[in-house]
Motif scaffolding. Sequence first.
Motif, PDB file in Angstrom:
ATOM      1  N   ALA A 101      33.896  37.119  41.133  1.00  0.00           N
ATOM      2  CA  ALA A 101      35.162  37.297  41.858  1.00  0.00           C
ATOM      3  C   ALA A 101      36.376  36.897  41.023  1.00  0.00           C
ATOM      4  O   ALA A 101      37.473  36.758  41.554  1.00  0.00           O
ATOM      5  CB  ALA A 101      35.127  36.476  43.156  1.00  0.00           C
ATOM      6  N   VAL A 102      36.191  36.741  39.721  1.00  0.00           N
ATOM      7  CA  VAL A 102      37.282  36.274  38.860  1.00  0.00           C
ATOM      8  C   VAL A 102      38.430  37.280  38.818  1.00  0.00           C
ATOM      9  O   VAL A 102      38.215  38.503  38.895  1.00  0.00           O
ATOM     10  CB  VAL A 102      36.746  36.005  37.427  1.00  0.00           C
ATOM     11  N   LYS A 103      39.650  36.778  38.696  1.00  0.00           N
ATOM     12  CA  LYS A 103      40.816  37.641  38.550  1.00  0.00           C
ATOM     13  C   LYS A 103      40.824  38.250  37.149  1.00  0.00           C
ATOM     14  O   LYS A 103      40.387  37.636  36.176  1.00  0.00           O
ATOM     15  CB  LYS A 103      42.096  36.839  38.792  1.00  0.00           C
ATOM     16  N   LYS A 104      41.352  39.473  37.056  1.00  0.00           N
ATOM     17  CA  LYS A 104      41.280  40.220  35.804  1.00  0.00           C
ATOM     18  C   LYS A 104      41.958  39.497  34.648  1.00  0.00           C
ATOM     19  O   LYS A 104      41.435  39.462  33.534  1.00  0.00           O
ATOM     20  CB  LYS A 104      41.902  41.606  35.996  1.00  0.00           C
ATOM     21  N   GLU A 105      43.137  38.909  34.891  1.00  0.00           N
ATOM     22  CA  GLU A 105      43.888  38.280  33.807  1.00  0.00           C
ATOM     23  C   GLU A 105      43.108  37.124  33.184  1.00  0.00           C
ATOM     24  O   GLU A 105      43.071  36.959  31.956  1.00  0.00           O
ATOM     25  CB  GLU A 105      45.240  37.766  34.323  1.00  0.00           C
ATOM     26  N   ILE A 106      42.472  36.322  34.041  1.00  0.00           N
ATOM     27  CA  ILE A 106      41.698  35.176  33.548  1.00  0.00           C
ATOM     28  C   ILE A 106      40.474  35.658  32.773  1.00  0.00           C
ATOM     29  O   ILE A 106      40.171  35.165  31.677  1.00  0.00           O
ATOM     30  CB  ILE A 106      41.280  34.262  34.716  1.00  0.00           C
ATOM     31  N   ALA A 107      39.768  36.630  33.345  1.00  0.00           N
ATOM     32  CA  ALA A 107      38.571  37.161  32.689  1.00  0.00           C
ATOM     33  C   ALA A 107      38.913  37.777  31.335  1.00  0.00           C
ATOM     34  O   ALA A 107      38.196  37.589  30.350  1.00  0.00           O
ATOM     35  CB  ALA A 107      37.896  38.199  33.589  1.00  0.00           C
ATOM     36  N   VAL A 110      39.762  34.947  28.620  1.00  0.00           N
ATOM     37  CA  VAL A 110      38.608  34.186  28.122  1.00  0.00           C
ATOM     38  C   VAL A 110      37.563  35.094  27.486  1.00  0.00           C
ATOM     39  O   VAL A 110      37.133  34.869  26.343  1.00  0.00           O
ATOM     40  CB  VAL A 110      37.977  33.352  29.254  1.00  0.00           C
ATOM     41  N   ASN A 111      37.152  36.122  28.203  1.00  0.00           N
ATOM     42  CA  ASN A 111      36.026  36.935  27.741  1.00  0.00           C
ATOM     43  C   ASN A 111      36.377  37.865  26.592  1.00  0.00           C
ATOM     44  O   ASN A 111      35.576  38.051  25.670  1.00  0.00           O
ATOM     45  CB  ASN A 111      35.456  37.742  28.908  1.00  0.00           C
ATOM     46  N   VAL A 112      37.568  38.457  26.637  1.00  0.00           N
ATOM     47  CA  VAL A 112      37.954  39.415  25.589  1.00  0.00           C
ATOM     48  C   VAL A 112      38.737  38.723  24.473  1.00  0.00           C
ATOM     49  O   VAL A 112      38.308  38.729  23.315  1.00  0.00           O
ATOM     50  CB  VAL A 112      38.769  40.583  26.181  1.00  0.00           C
ATOM     51  N   ASN A 113      39.865  38.117  24.826  1.00  0.00           N
ATOM     52  CA  ASN A 113      40.659  37.451  23.785  1.00  0.00           C
ATOM     53  C   ASN A 113      39.895  36.295  23.147  1.00  0.00           C
ATOM     54  O   ASN A 113      40.001  36.058  21.934  1.00  0.00           O
ATOM     55  CB  ASN A 113      41.986  36.955  24.360  1.00  0.00           C
ATOM     56  N   LYS A 159      31.795  47.185  38.429  1.00  0.00           N
ATOM     57  CA  LYS A 159      31.731  46.615  39.782  1.00  0.00           C
ATOM     58  C   LYS A 159      32.703  45.455  39.968  1.00  0.00           C
ATOM     59  O   LYS A 159      33.047  45.106  41.090  1.00  0.00           O
ATOM     60  CB  LYS A 159      30.286  46.169  40.082  1.00  0.00           C
ATOM     61  N   ASN A 160      33.116  44.831  38.851  1.00  0.00           N
ATOM     62  CA  ASN A 160      34.026  43.684  38.936  1.00  0.00           C
ATOM     63  C   ASN A 160      34.626  43.427  37.556  1.00  0.00           C
ATOM     64  O   ASN A 160      34.228  44.047  36.563  1.00  0.00           O
ATOM     65  CB  ASN A 160      33.288  42.437  39.455  1.00  0.00           C
ATOM     66  N   HIS A 161      35.593  42.517  37.509  1.00  0.00           N
ATOM     67  CA  HIS A 161      36.283  42.222  36.245  1.00  0.00           C
ATOM     68  C   HIS A 161      35.389  41.477  35.265  1.00  0.00           C
ATOM     69  O   HIS A 161      35.609  41.541  34.044  1.00  0.00           O
ATOM     70  CB  HIS A 161      37.553  41.427  36.511  1.00  0.00           C
ATOM     71  N   TYR A 162      34.404  40.757  35.762  1.00  0.00           N
ATOM     72  CA  TYR A 162      33.445  40.091  34.871  1.00  0.00           C
ATOM     73  C   TYR A 162      32.736  41.136  34.017  1.00  0.00           C
ATOM     74  O   TYR A 162      32.702  41.035  32.783  1.00  0.00           O
ATOM     75  CB  TYR A 162      32.438  39.279  35.687  1.00  0.00           C
ATOM     76  N   GLU A 163      32.160  42.156  34.657  1.00  0.00           N
ATOM     77  CA  GLU A 163      31.454  43.206  33.920  1.00  0.00           C
ATOM     78  C   GLU A 163      32.371  43.904  32.924  1.00  0.00           C
ATOM     79  O   GLU A 163      32.009  44.121  31.763  1.00  0.00           O
ATOM     80  CB  GLU A 163      30.904  44.249  34.893  1.00  0.00           C
ATOM     81  N   GLU A 164      33.550  44.260  33.383  1.00  0.00           N
ATOM     82  CA  GLU A 164      34.481  45.017  32.542  1.00  0.00           C
ATOM     83  C   GLU A 164      34.888  44.240  31.294  1.00  0.00           C
ATOM     84  O   GLU A 164      34.893  44.782  30.177  1.00  0.00           O
ATOM     85  CB  GLU A 164      35.724  45.393  33.343  1.00  0.00           C
TER      86      GLU A 164
END
Length: 365
Positions: A101-107, A110-113, A159-164
């Motif tokens: 359920a994480v918000k896109k900006e946070i994900a 952390v995950n990409v940058n 399905k969610n911002h985590y996956e993306e």
Amino acid sequence: MKALSGYFFTGFPGFICQELVRELLATKKDISDVFLLVLPTQKSMSLPVIQSYQRMYPQTAFHLIEGDITQPDLMMKDDDQQRVSERTHYVFHLAAIYDLAVKKEIAFEVNVNGTREVLRWLKSVPGLKRFMYFSTAYVAGRRDGKILERELVHKFPFKNHYEETKYLAEVLVEKEKINLPITIIRPGIVKGHSQTGETSKFDGPYMMLNFLYSLRFLPLIPHLGKGDAEFNVVPIDYIVKSTCFLTHSGRALGRTFHLTNPEPITIREAYRVLMDKLLKKEPKGSIPLPFAKTFLRVPTARKWLKVEREALDYFTWKGSFDCTEARTILGDAGIICPPFHLTADTMVKYYNEHRSDTMKHIHIS
């Protein structure tokens, strides 16, 4: 005399990272240094774990390094940066936001940058022998059908911002395979230890147990939808044993592996097995998923059931993970993923023993 090696980890003191460090220490006798990157806010909770490692393995030097993967040079101090760069040979990148359920900006941050900064920093590690990147099998997004380990780029939604964001991060890592010694790990849904049931958080498959336990007073508990989607759950010990072996395997260099269950069951069957183990009941009837999703729009309902609404998106997904390449290499080492039904007893037993521990439950907004 065998040369000594240094190991660097992001994502400490996360559950997978802790278990991976333990497995490496137990199986490799040439570890001179273990560098553990932690956020400053997590240093105090990390110290007792480090001390337990040090008592068991006094011949290894353990270093708690304060930093942040989203910052240049991972925000390490200059002296830490020099020491880590000179002594590191193996790097494991586990730090990520795993919340469905994480918000896109946070994900994204952390995950990409964060992954982008780790890749930049790796260029300053002259003795690097292997970079082990922890992705997820669910970078497949809403693709259906059989998904192969060598496949990545697609145009399907997520399905969610985590996956993306994990997908976008893996794309970055994949591009660096021509420059760096990389192996990509794609776990399925990780649960506790197959023998002890131990886990640090009741997330992922444990939300099904939360749901069932919350409804235990009902005379009849229905299925949620058809439940014919694949339920791909793997115990933590399979993940860490596999990772340790692949880290030091020449055959794994430059490749990507699904650490998924080769014998997945359906969500419907997993629901039935867990209800039997937890409540000694059988499901009766079925609630349409749209109704359940509407119910979970209410914050009070989500918090009472301890279930994220986004978890229901996996009940209708029709993808299936092929793990032939992982099984071929790991099978030679005798590393096999146990079927879900053989580990359900320990999973439920541990849940029952610790379900009142609020620290085990994730925050539901």
